[in-house]
Design an enzyme around this catalytic site. Structure first.
Site, PDB file in Angstrom:
ATOM      1  N   TYR A   1       0.827  -1.213   0.000  1.00 34.49           N
ATOM      2  CA  TYR A   1       0.000   0.000   0.000  1.00 34.49           C
ATOM      3  C   TYR A   1       0.862   1.264   0.000  1.00 34.49           C
ATOM      4  O   TYR A   1       0.570   2.230   0.710  1.00 34.49           O
ATOM      5  CB  TYR A   1      -0.932   0.017   1.210  1.00 34.49           C
ATOM      6  CG  TYR A   1      -2.012  -1.043   1.201  1.00 34.49           C
ATOM      7  CD1 TYR A   1      -2.216  -1.874   0.088  1.00 34.49           C
ATOM      8  CD2 TYR A   1      -2.828  -1.227   2.305  1.00 34.49           C
ATOM      9  CE1 TYR A   1      -3.193  -2.843   0.095  1.00 34.49           C
ATOM     10  CE2 TYR A   1      -3.819  -2.198   2.314  1.00 34.49           C
ATOM     11  CZ  TYR A   1      -4.004  -3.003   1.210  1.00 34.49           C
ATOM     12  OH  TYR A   1      -4.973  -3.972   1.221  1.00 34.49           O
TER      13      TYR A   1
ATOM     14  N   SER B   1      -5.003 -13.610   2.649  1.00 28.55           N
ATOM     15  CA  SER B   1      -5.912 -12.797   1.846  1.00 28.55           C
ATOM     16  C   SER B   1      -5.865 -13.404   0.451  1.00 28.55           C
ATOM     17  O   SER B   1      -4.970 -13.108  -0.346  1.00 28.55           O
ATOM     18  CB  SER B   1      -5.460 -11.333   1.825  1.00 28.55           C
ATOM     19  OG  SER B   1      -6.294 -10.572   0.969  1.00 28.55           O
TER      20      SER B   1
ATOM     21  N   GLN C   1      -4.977 -24.441   8.380  1.00 25.28           N
ATOM     22  CA  GLN C   1      -3.610 -24.359   8.880  1.00 25.28           C
ATOM     23  C   GLN C   1      -3.289 -23.036   9.590  1.00 25.28           C
ATOM     24  O   GLN C   1      -2.216 -22.919  10.190  1.00 25.28           O
ATOM     25  CB  GLN C   1      -2.639 -24.558   7.711  1.00 25.28           C
ATOM     26  CG  GLN C   1      -2.802 -25.909   7.032  1.00 25.28           C
ATOM     27  CD  GLN C   1      -1.835 -26.109   5.887  1.00 25.28           C
ATOM     28  OE1 GLN C   1      -1.141 -25.188   5.461  1.00 25.28           O
ATOM     29  NE2 GLN C   1      -1.775 -27.324   5.370  1.00 25.28           N
TER      30      GLN C   1
ATOM     31  N   LEU D   1     -17.964  -3.476  -0.410  1.00 25.49           N
ATOM     32  CA  LEU D   1     -18.760  -2.513  -1.173  1.00 25.49           C
ATOM     33  C   LEU D   1     -18.313  -2.487  -2.628  1.00 25.49           C
ATOM     34  O   LEU D   1     -18.506  -1.494  -3.332  1.00 25.49           O
ATOM     35  CB  LEU D   1     -18.653  -1.110  -0.548  1.00 25.49           C
ATOM     36  CG  LEU D   1     -19.104  -1.004   0.912  1.00 25.49           C
ATOM     37  CD1 LEU D   1     -18.904   0.410   1.436  1.00 25.49           C
ATOM     38  CD2 LEU D   1     -20.561  -1.422   1.058  1.00 25.49           C
TER      39      LEU D   1
ATOM     40  N   SER E   1     -15.387  -2.220  -3.930  1.00 22.30           N
ATOM     41  CA  SER E   1     -14.418  -1.136  -4.158  1.00 22.30           C
ATOM     42  C   SER E   1     -15.102   0.153  -4.604  1.00 22.30           C
ATOM     43  O   SER E   1     -14.605   0.889  -5.455  1.00 22.30           O
ATOM     44  CB  SER E   1     -13.368  -1.561  -5.197  1.00 22.30           C
ATOM     45  OG  SER E   1     -12.654  -2.686  -4.753  1.00 22.30           O
TER      46      SER E   1
END
Length: 269
Positions: free
Chosen positions: A69, A166, A179, A214, A216
């Site tokens: 990011y 993710s 796991q 939402l 994005s």
């Protein structure tokens, strides 16, 4: 019911307790390669501090960042000074964003380097939750790279409190929960393919974070229907969902999202 203070809940069996909405911070660090419908200006420190203060006042204690990011992590360190105990911090490993493009490295060496770098940037001794930032090859990453084993060692060492994925596939999400501690999945009005991962989390008492809840910023419905409310009714209608990450930098949008979520969740209690 305009705040989320009364709706904090456990993140699976991690021992972490989080608000049902988390603040995503990609827009604090990067304005390239993002998939939002409109352009935006990265907030300055004053605006960022005001946004974080508003989030906290509204009952949000979960903050989501990542090395990919841009400058998000290194900005959050100074911005959160003196507040560490008030926040549950989620960061990630595996993806780097440089020169406008992503590259991925899930090796044990890079995983350790990435977590140590995040600790320094965030000015903290531990990260509450570290997620593997998948490139879509979820199963290969979890089975072959050594990243999960390395995160387990870092958890044992007290550098992180929990770990997960993710991801982008059902198979990856299921293995990640078997796991690890948590999965972050896409789940919104348009995309519900990863619902089996959320179903599995209920059975296993594992944490689920929602990304793109939402869509994005692309969520939209017919006239007279609030897309935010409809999205939250879907998301929080599933008992496996712990929290949804919302990446707004607009104070009015944040306040509306919180009020809507509180109304939806409060109506289910």
């Amino acid at each position: 019911m305009n705040g989320l203070h009364n709706f904090h809940r456990p993140l699976g069996n991690t021992g972490l307790v989080v608000s049902p909405l988390g603040l995503g911070t990609v827009k604090l660090g990067r304005d390239q390669g993002v998939k939002y419908p409109n352009g935006f200006t990265i907030p300055d420190d004053t605006e960022a501090l005001q946004l974080l203060a508003l989030a906290r006042d509204l009952g949000i204690n979960l903050i989501d960042t990542a090395p990919a990011y841009g400058r998000s992590e290194e900005r959050l360190g100074p911005l959160l000074r003196g507040q560490r105990q008030q926040w549950v911090i989620v960061s990630k490993v595996g993806e780097e964003f440089e020169g406008g493009v992503s590259r991925f490295d899930f090796s044990p060496e890079h995983t350790r380097f990435s977590v140590e770098r995040s600790l320094k940037r965030l000015e903290t001794d531990f990260i509450d939750l570290v997620l593997v930032h998948s490139d879509g090859n979820d199963l290969a990453i979890l089975r072959d790279s050594g990243v999960y084993e390395t995160l387990a060692e870092l958890k044992q060492a007290g550098k992180i409190r929990a770990f997960g994925l993710s991801g982008k596939t059902v198979e990856g999400g299921l293995l990640a929960l078997e796991q690890g501690d948590c999965a972050m999945v896409t789940y919104n009005l348009n995309e519900q393919d990863e619902k089996p991962v959320i179903d599995f989390a209920v059975q296993q008492n594992k944490g689920i974070l929602i990304k793109k809840g939402l869509a994005s910023g692309h969520a939209c419905l017919g006239a007279g229907i609030d897309p935010v409310r409809a999205s939250f009714e879907l998301i929080f209608g599933h008992p496996g969902v712990t929290s949804a990450i919302i990446g707004t930098i607009n104070p009015l949008h944040l306040s509306h999202n919180v009020a809507t979520a509180a109304n939806v969740i409060g109506g289910r209690c």
